[in-house]
Design a protein around this motif. Structure first.
Motif, PDB file in Angstrom:
ATOM      1  N   PRO A  59       0.821  -1.217   0.000  1.00 53.89           N
ATOM      2  CA  PRO A  59       0.000   0.000   0.000  1.00 53.89           C
ATOM      3  C   PRO A  59       0.850   1.261   0.000  1.00 53.89           C
ATOM      4  O   PRO A  59       1.992   1.256   0.440  1.00 53.89           O
ATOM      5  N   THR A  60       0.260   2.313  -0.515  1.00 55.87           N
ATOM      6  CA  THR A  60       0.846   3.650  -0.449  1.00 55.87           C
ATOM      7  C   THR A  60      -0.204   4.549   0.199  1.00 55.87           C
ATOM      8  O   THR A  60      -1.354   4.133   0.381  1.00 55.87           O
ATOM      9  N   ASP A  61       0.160   5.770   0.506  1.00 62.49           N
ATOM     10  CA  ASP A  61      -0.824   6.714   1.037  1.00 62.49           C
ATOM     11  C   ASP A  61      -1.972   6.901   0.058  1.00 62.49           C
ATOM     12  O   ASP A  61      -3.139   6.959   0.457  1.00 62.49           O
ATOM     13  N   GLU A  62      -1.655   6.979  -1.237  1.00 65.13           N
ATOM     14  CA  GLU A  62      -2.689   7.194  -2.242  1.00 65.13           C
ATOM     15  C   GLU A  62      -3.651   6.009  -2.308  1.00 65.13           C
ATOM     16  O   GLU A  62      -4.871   6.204  -2.362  1.00 65.13           O
ATOM     17  N   ILE A  63      -3.121   4.814  -2.315  1.00 65.75           N
ATOM     18  CA  ILE A  63      -3.973   3.619  -2.337  1.00 65.75           C
ATOM     19  C   ILE A  63      -4.821   3.566  -1.077  1.00 65.75           C
ATOM     20  O   ILE A  63      -6.024   3.285  -1.132  1.00 65.75           O
ATOM     21  N   ALA A  64      -4.226   3.829   0.053  1.00 61.08           N
ATOM     22  CA  ALA A  64      -4.969   3.805   1.327  1.00 61.08           C
ATOM     23  C   ALA A  64      -6.134   4.793   1.278  1.00 61.08           C
ATOM     24  O   ALA A  64      -7.240   4.466   1.724  1.00 61.08           O
ATOM     25  N   ALA A  70      -7.146   7.183   5.883  1.00 60.95           N
ATOM     26  CA  ALA A  70      -6.491   8.491   5.819  1.00 60.95           C
ATOM     27  C   ALA A  70      -5.092   8.416   5.222  1.00 60.95           C
ATOM     28  O   ALA A  70      -4.632   9.358   4.584  1.00 60.95           O
ATOM     29  N   SER A  71      -4.409   7.279   5.421  1.00 58.67           N
ATOM     30  CA  SER A  71      -3.029   7.134   4.974  1.00 58.67           C
ATOM     31  C   SER A  71      -2.639   5.657   5.052  1.00 58.67           C
ATOM     32  O   SER A  71      -3.401   4.830   5.567  1.00 58.67           O
ATOM     33  N   GLU A  72      -1.454   5.338   4.558  1.00 59.89           N
ATOM     34  CA  GLU A  72      -0.932   3.981   4.696  1.00 59.89           C
ATOM     35  C   GLU A  72      -0.835   3.612   6.177  1.00 59.89           C
ATOM     36  O   GLU A  72      -1.195   2.505   6.581  1.00 59.89           O
ATOM     37  N   GLU A  73      -0.361   4.533   6.970  1.00 58.85           N
ATOM     38  CA  GLU A  73      -0.253   4.305   8.425  1.00 58.85           C
ATOM     39  C   GLU A  73      -1.621   3.987   9.026  1.00 58.85           C
ATOM     40  O   GLU A  73      -1.752   3.095   9.867  1.00 58.85           O
ATOM     41  N   GLY A  80      -7.406   0.699  10.126  1.00 62.94           N
ATOM     42  CA  GLY A  80      -7.288  -0.645   9.556  1.00 62.94           C
ATOM     43  C   GLY A  80      -7.116  -1.699  10.637  1.00 62.94           C
ATOM     44  O   GLY A  80      -7.726  -2.770  10.582  1.00 62.94           O
ATOM     45  N   ARG A  81      -6.312  -1.403  11.643  1.00 58.56           N
ATOM     46  CA  ARG A  81      -6.124  -2.347  12.755  1.00 58.56           C
ATOM     47  C   ARG A  81      -7.429  -2.520  13.525  1.00 58.56           C
ATOM     48  O   ARG A  81      -7.818  -3.632  13.870  1.00 58.56           O
ATOM     49  N   ARG A  82      -8.113  -1.400  13.802  1.00 61.50           N
ATOM     50  CA  ARG A  82      -9.399  -1.478  14.497  1.00 61.50           C
ATOM     51  C   ARG A  82     -10.388  -2.322  13.708  1.00 61.50           C
ATOM     52  O   ARG A  82     -11.082  -3.182  14.255  1.00 61.50           O
ATOM     53  N   LEU A  83     -10.410  -2.123  12.388  1.00 55.23           N
ATOM     54  CA  LEU A  83     -11.318  -2.876  11.535  1.00 55.23           C
ATOM     55  C   LEU A  83     -10.953  -4.362  11.499  1.00 55.23           C
ATOM     56  O   LEU A  83     -11.829  -5.231  11.566  1.00 55.23           O
ATOM     57  N   ARG A  84      -9.660  -4.676  11.420  1.00 57.36           N
ATOM     58  CA  ARG A  84      -9.237  -6.082  11.460  1.00 57.36           C
ATOM     59  C   ARG A  84      -9.677  -6.745  12.756  1.00 57.36           C
ATOM     60  O   ARG A  84     -10.133  -7.898  12.761  1.00 57.36           O
ATOM     61  N   GLU A  85      -9.569  -6.038  13.868  1.00 64.85           N
ATOM     62  CA  GLU A  85     -10.000  -6.591  15.165  1.00 64.85           C
ATOM     63  C   GLU A  85     -11.510  -6.803  15.184  1.00 64.85           C
ATOM     64  O   GLU A  85     -11.993  -7.818  15.701  1.00 64.85           O
ATOM     65  N   ALA A  86     -12.273  -5.871  14.639  1.00 62.66           N
ATOM     66  CA  ALA A  86     -13.740  -6.019  14.582  1.00 62.66           C
ATOM     67  C   ALA A  86     -14.121  -7.211  13.721  1.00 62.66           C
ATOM     68  O   ALA A  86     -15.057  -7.954  14.048  1.00 62.66           O
ATOM     69  N   LEU A  87     -13.399  -7.435  12.627  1.00 67.32           N
ATOM     70  CA  LEU A  87     -13.667  -8.587  11.765  1.00 67.32           C
ATOM     71  C   LEU A  87     -13.336  -9.892  12.490  1.00 67.32           C
ATOM     72  O   LEU A  87     -14.051 -10.887  12.345  1.00 67.32           O
TER      73      LEU A  87
END
Length: 149
Positions: A59-64, A70-73, A80-87
């Motif tokens: 991923p890049t910032d643009e792809i993210a 908001a960004s790759e981070e 993204g981490r919060r969403l992975r945990e919810a999944l």
């Protein structure tokens, strides 16, 4: 637009904070939380799809931002981490989160440029045929749930 993203020149609308989703016959707030009755394999698909962004994908910032982060981070360590945990917990998600999880999975599966591409079946254990079938099932369930919410 995809060419601009790949070239690093995408400066379009930031989709990470959309306010509303427009359905066929109504407008739904992005923050509405909706439970979708997915099978264990369908949950697995979304978990792996989101997880590949921290693995074989690039991923890049643009792809993210195109994916709704908001960004790759943010994709890798923030929302993204919060969403992975919810999944992992198979939770009901907001429309914004369903859209991000589904779109991120679609892109990471299909793209050999920024996604897992040919590595997908090796890293996830899902063949392309299985993945396409699961994606279509999840797409249908998510969008039917959104329309009925």
């Amino acid at each position: 637009m995809i060419a601009a993203v790949l070239a690093g020149g995408f400066t379009g609308v930031d989709l990470s904070q959309p306010e509303f989703a427009v359905g066929e016959d109504h407008i739904m707030s992005e923050s509405n939380v909706v439970a979708v009755d997915l099978t264990e394999q369908e949950w697995y698909l979304l978990r792996r799809g989101m997880g590949e962004w921290g693995g074989s994908a690039s991923p890049t910032d643009e792809i993210a931002r195109v994916l709704g982060f908001a960004s790759e981070e943010d994709l890798l360590r923030g929302e993204g981490r919060r969403l992975r945990e919810a999944l992992k917990r198979e939770e009901a998600l907001s429309w914004a989160d369903w859209r991000r999880a589904l779109f991120a999975t679609e892109v990471v599966f299909a793209s050999a440029i920024v996604g897992a591409g040919w590595d997908w079946s090796i890293t996830t254990g899902l063949s392309d045929e299985e993945t396409i079938g699961l994606l279509r099932a999840v797409q249908g369930k998510v969008f039917r749930a959104m329309r009925s919410a």
